[in-house]
Motif scaffolding. Structure first.
Motif, PDB file in Angstrom:
ATOM      1  N   ASN A   1      -5.938  -6.998  -8.483  1.00  0.00           N
ATOM      2  CA  ASN A   1      -5.713  -5.662  -8.439  1.00  0.00           C
ATOM      3  C   ASN A   1      -4.098  -5.293  -7.663  1.00  0.00           C
ATOM      4  O   ASN A   1      -3.913  -4.632  -6.936  1.00  0.00           O
ATOM      5  CB  ASN A   1      -6.417  -5.155  -7.213  1.00  0.00           C
ATOM      6  CG  ASN A   1      -7.783  -4.875  -7.625  1.00  0.00           C
ATOM      7  OD1 ASN A   1      -8.012  -4.620  -8.706  1.00  0.00           O
ATOM      8  ND2 ASN A   1      -8.784  -4.377  -6.599  1.00  0.00           N
TER       9      ASN A   1
ATOM     10  N   LYS B   1      -9.269  -2.877  -1.427  1.00  0.00           N
ATOM     11  CA  LYS B   1      -9.199  -3.304  -2.836  1.00  0.00           C
ATOM     12  C   LYS B   1      -7.898  -4.081  -3.157  1.00  0.00           C
ATOM     13  O   LYS B   1      -7.750  -4.763  -4.083  1.00  0.00           O
ATOM     14  CB  LYS B   1      -9.434  -2.291  -3.524  1.00  0.00           C
ATOM     15  CG  LYS B   1     -10.925  -1.793  -3.726  1.00  0.00           C
ATOM     16  CD  LYS B   1     -11.872  -3.055  -4.147  1.00  0.00           C
ATOM     17  CE  LYS B   1     -13.555  -2.445  -4.191  1.00  0.00           C
ATOM     18  NZ  LYS B   1     -14.365  -3.678  -4.732  1.00  0.00           N
ATOM     19  N   ASN B   2      -7.038  -3.567  -2.010  1.00  0.00           N
ATOM     20  CA  ASN B   2      -5.280  -3.988  -2.678  1.00  0.00           C
ATOM     21  C   ASN B   2      -5.397  -5.599  -2.260  1.00  0.00           C
ATOM     22  O   ASN B   2      -4.574  -6.258  -2.837  1.00  0.00           O
ATOM     23  CB  ASN B   2      -4.437  -3.587  -1.413  1.00  0.00           C
ATOM     24  CG  ASN B   2      -4.213  -2.159  -1.955  1.00  0.00           C
ATOM     25  OD1 ASN B   2      -4.293  -1.595  -3.132  1.00  0.00           O
ATOM     26  ND2 ASN B   2      -3.932  -1.195  -0.966  1.00  0.00           N
ATOM     27  N   TYR B   3      -6.419  -6.126  -1.601  1.00  0.00           N
ATOM     28  CA  TYR B   3      -6.624  -7.520  -1.289  1.00  0.00           C
ATOM     29  C   TYR B   3      -7.008  -8.305  -2.637  1.00  0.00           C
ATOM     30  O   TYR B   3      -6.703  -9.867  -2.805  1.00  0.00           O
ATOM     31  CB  TYR B   3      -7.445  -7.882  -0.207  1.00  0.00           C
ATOM     32  CG  TYR B   3      -6.727  -7.779   1.243  1.00  0.00           C
ATOM     33  CD1 TYR B   3      -5.850  -9.008   1.527  1.00  0.00           C
ATOM     34  CD2 TYR B   3      -7.103  -6.949   2.045  1.00  0.00           C
ATOM     35  CE1 TYR B   3      -5.264  -8.998   2.633  1.00  0.00           C
ATOM     36  CE2 TYR B   3      -6.411  -6.931   3.421  1.00  0.00           C
ATOM     37  CZ  TYR B   3      -5.635  -7.999   3.699  1.00  0.00           C
ATOM     38  OH  TYR B   3      -4.986  -8.227   5.138  1.00  0.00           O
ATOM     39  N   ASP B   4      -7.990  -7.749  -3.295  1.00  0.00           N
ATOM     40  CA  ASP B   4      -8.551  -8.427  -4.456  1.00  0.00           C
ATOM     41  C   ASP B   4      -7.605  -8.972  -5.504  1.00  0.00           C
ATOM     42  O   ASP B   4      -6.620  -8.457  -5.920  1.00  0.00           O
ATOM     43  CB  ASP B   4      -9.671  -7.353  -5.114  1.00  0.00           C
ATOM     44  CG  ASP B   4     -10.779  -6.974  -4.301  1.00  0.00           C
ATOM     45  OD1 ASP B   4     -10.795  -7.651  -2.999  1.00  0.00           O
ATOM     46  OD2 ASP B   4     -11.466  -6.094  -4.683  1.00  0.00           O
TER      47      ASP B   4
ATOM     48  N   ARG C   1      -2.656  -2.272  -8.845  1.00  0.00           N
ATOM     49  CA  ARG C   1      -3.531  -1.191  -8.872  1.00  0.00           C
ATOM     50  C   ARG C   1      -2.957  -0.065  -7.787  1.00  0.00           C
ATOM     51  O   ARG C   1      -2.513  -0.119  -6.640  1.00  0.00           O
ATOM     52  CB  ARG C   1      -4.944  -1.470  -8.000  1.00  0.00           C
ATOM     53  CG  ARG C   1      -5.989  -0.388  -7.842  1.00  0.00           C
ATOM     54  CD  ARG C   1      -7.431  -1.016  -7.227  1.00  0.00           C
ATOM     55  NE  ARG C   1      -8.212   0.348  -7.354  1.00  0.00           N
ATOM     56  CZ  ARG C   1      -9.420   0.326  -7.201  1.00  0.00           C
ATOM     57  NH1 ARG C   1      -9.858  -1.115  -7.636  1.00  0.00           N
ATOM     58  NH2 ARG C   1     -10.249   1.205  -6.988  1.00  0.00           N
TER      59      ARG C   1
ATOM     60  N   ASN D   1     -11.241   4.063  -3.065  1.00  0.00           N
ATOM     61  CA  ASN D   1     -11.858   3.223  -2.043  1.00  0.00           C
ATOM     62  C   ASN D   1     -10.982   2.956  -0.762  1.00  0.00           C
ATOM     63  O   ASN D   1     -11.355   2.036   0.024  1.00  0.00           O
ATOM     64  CB  ASN D   1     -11.878   1.659  -2.603  1.00  0.00           C
ATOM     65  CG  ASN D   1     -12.651   1.656  -3.823  1.00  0.00           C
ATOM     66  OD1 ASN D   1     -12.246   1.395  -4.912  1.00  0.00           O
ATOM     67  ND2 ASN D   1     -14.170   1.667  -3.709  1.00  0.00           N
ATOM     68  N   SER D   2     -10.097   4.068  -0.523  1.00  0.00           N
ATOM     69  CA  SER D   2      -9.565   3.816   0.841  1.00  0.00           C
ATOM     70  C   SER D   2     -10.355   4.366   2.144  1.00  0.00           C
ATOM     71  O   SER D   2     -11.240   4.711   1.790  1.00  0.00           O
ATOM     72  CB  SER D   2      -8.189   5.170   0.829  1.00  0.00           C
ATOM     73  OG  SER D   2      -7.165   4.966  -0.083  1.00  0.00           O
TER      74      SER D   2
ATOM     75  N   GLN E   1       0.918  -1.274   0.164  1.00  0.00           N
ATOM     76  CA  GLN E   1      -0.005   0.225   0.043  1.00  0.00           C
ATOM     77  C   GLN E   1       0.836   1.270  -0.108  1.00  0.00           C
ATOM     78  O   GLN E   1       2.170   1.112   0.311  1.00  0.00           O
ATOM     79  CB  GLN E   1      -0.922  -0.166   1.208  1.00  0.00           C
ATOM     80  CG  GLN E   1      -0.102   0.112   2.514  1.00  0.00           C
ATOM     81  CD  GLN E   1       0.015  -1.192   3.241  1.00  0.00           C
ATOM     82  OE1 GLN E   1      -0.972  -1.690   3.973  1.00  0.00           O
ATOM     83  NE2 GLN E   1       1.111  -1.899   2.796  1.00  0.00           N
TER      84      GLN E   1
ATOM     85  N   ASN F   1      -6.676   0.301   2.195  1.00  0.00           N
ATOM     86  CA  ASN F   1      -7.632   0.095   0.715  1.00  0.00           C
ATOM     87  C   ASN F   1      -7.931  -1.534   0.827  1.00  0.00           C
ATOM     88  O   ASN F   1      -7.016  -2.061   0.283  1.00  0.00           O
ATOM     89  CB  ASN F   1      -6.835   0.547  -0.332  1.00  0.00           C
ATOM     90  CG  ASN F   1      -7.933   0.809  -1.620  1.00  0.00           C
ATOM     91  OD1 ASN F   1      -9.145  -0.169  -1.505  1.00  0.00           O
ATOM     92  ND2 ASN F   1      -7.893   1.615  -2.485  1.00  0.00           N
TER      93      ASN F   1
END
Length: 442
Positions: free
Chosen positions: A228, A222-225, A231, A236-237, A197, A220
């Motif tokens: 991504n 979404k960093n897990y997805d 990304r 989405n933070s 991140q 965030n």
């Protein structure tokens, strides 16, 4: 040419061939499996360009117990491709370093597929390299610079929290005995390797042995997805994580044996569920208002002995502990202790043996939310597929391993693990797992 001259010539040629072979691919004395590229790799490193290509593979087999004894074995792995640039050498930027690392994880985990109840899972993992998504990621992309003879050190970019905070050396395969434990039991706030991140840290060296550091990391989810991994935007933070650590790096006794002692705390501005018995929110029992998360950790790693004056060999002790707030964390405390011995046998000075045990405790308030949910659904039979397994008390993870330094570039670590109350679910039988880790530096 007489016989003596011929013998000397043949001997020199054989010696030269052996030296060339030692520098080539697959030589057992080479640092890298693919060799030194005819000396170019060492030359590049001396000039400030250090390439890192590593492979880690972990296998786990369910020898007995657990939720599903029919599942026999699983394999997971990680590829790591990196480059470290010494910008002092390359660009005359004093005490400046750049690191970029791309990772790729694949495979399946015996803990998920056999050891734990699939409705609840396990708390730890018998294959630590499996976690946090099976995908390709930009794991590191940061710049570090030191000031005032390295008294002040600043690092920023795409980073992982655990590479700087709550960090230690570990070769255990079970997740509960590795590094970055604060992130393992608060993974919804503290993103460990290979999740990166935007963030950074400032480190102040108070004396050669004492330091303090503070960081800030964007959170965030979404960093897990999967997909991504590259990304880089901050949409989405949901907040920021702020860890603080104080550390002591002594060299103890007449042999100056190295150690690390650290105590830290973290605070997350992200709000999460508060577990509270009797409350209901959105149809889910046991959830009330939201609150920020916080916690702390302790880390001790000390070499206790050396072998005949060789500090690369000897016994070391590791102790770790984590405390999380009881409002928002499903696991409120963790402790572990481990002993490792490097070079126990003179004939195998680079082999290592290790034994450790880790305890992970479930928050009692979270346990009650699961009971409330089952009562609300009118389900109290564990064998009912709609039953929510109640996680109560603690899961214990034991591991014994022997690390074989097969070559300078490959280590093989067979291990035995024992997991009591997998997932902290009393109905799941204790599990006996056999594993093996392979580390290769390419």
């Amino acid at each position: 040419m007489n016989t003596l001259t011929l013998a000397c010539t043949v001997g020199l040629l054989c010696s030269s061939a052996q030296v060339l072979a030692a520098e080539g691919p697959f030589s057992p004395t080479s640092t890298y499996m693919l060799g030194d590229w005819g000396g170019e790799r060492t030359a590049l490193k001396d000039d400030g360009v250090d390439f890192q290509v590593n492979y880690t593979g972990e296998a786990g087999s369910n020898f007995g117990g657990g939720y599903d004894t029919n599942t026999t074995a699983r394999y997971s792995d990680q590829w790591q491709f990196g480059v470290d640039l010494d910008l002092d050498k390359l660009l005359n930027w004093k005490d400046t370093e750049f690191q970029m690392t791309v990772t790729n994880r694949n495979g399946r985990n015996i803990s998920n597929d056999a050891v734990g109840d699939p409705r609840s899972g396990t708390l730890s993992s018998s294959q630590e390299v499996w976690g946090r998504g099976q995908t390709t990621r930009l794991t590191q992309f940061w710049l570090r610079q030191g000031y005032f003879d390295d008294t002040l050190d600043i690092k920023a970019g795409r980073v992982t929290v655990g590479e700087d905070f709550d960090s230690l050396k570990s070769n255990f395969q079970n997740l509960a005995l590795g590094s970055g434990q604060a992130g393992n039991w608060r993974g919804d706030r503290w993103y460990n390797w290979p999740i990166s991140q935007w963030g950074g840290r400032i480190k102040l060296k108070i004396t050669p042995e004492f330091y303090t550091q503070v960081g800030i990391y964007n959170q965030n989810p979404k960093n897990y997805d999967t997909g991504n991994g590259f990304r880089l935007d901050t949409s989405n933070s949901i907040g920021n994580l702020i860890p603080l650590e104080f550390g002591w790096l002594p060299k103890l006794g007449p042999e100056a044996l190295p150690g690390k002692y650290a105590v830290g705390a973290y605070y997350s501005s992200t709000k999460g569920n508060v577990y509270s018995s009797g409350d209901v929110r959105n149809g889910a029992y046991g959830y009330s208002d939201e609150a920020h998360a916080y916690g702390g950790y302790l880390l001790i790693q000390q070499q206790l002995t050396s072998m005949n004056g060789d500090k690369d060999r000897g016994l070391s002790l590791t102790v770790q502990a984590v405390m999380n707030d009881k409002k928002t964390s499903t696991t409120d405390n963790y402790q572990s202790v481990a002993l490792t011995y490097m070079g126990m046998f003179d004939a195998r000075p680079k082999d290592e043996i290790g034994f450790g045990v880790g305890r992970i405790h479930v928050n009692d308030d979270y346990t009650q939310t699961e009971r409330d949910q089952n009562n609300a659904n009118g389900v109290n039979n564990y064998n009912n597929p709609t039953y929510l397994p109640v996680q109560s008390g603690a899961e214990y993870n034991y591991e014994l391993y022997y690390g074989i330094r097969a070559t300078e570039w490959m280590t093989i670590r067979p291990n035995l693990q024992y997991i009591t109350a997998p997932g902290a679910v009393s109905e799941v039988k204790d599990a006996f797992v056999g594993g093996v880790t392979v580390n290769v530096a390419l």
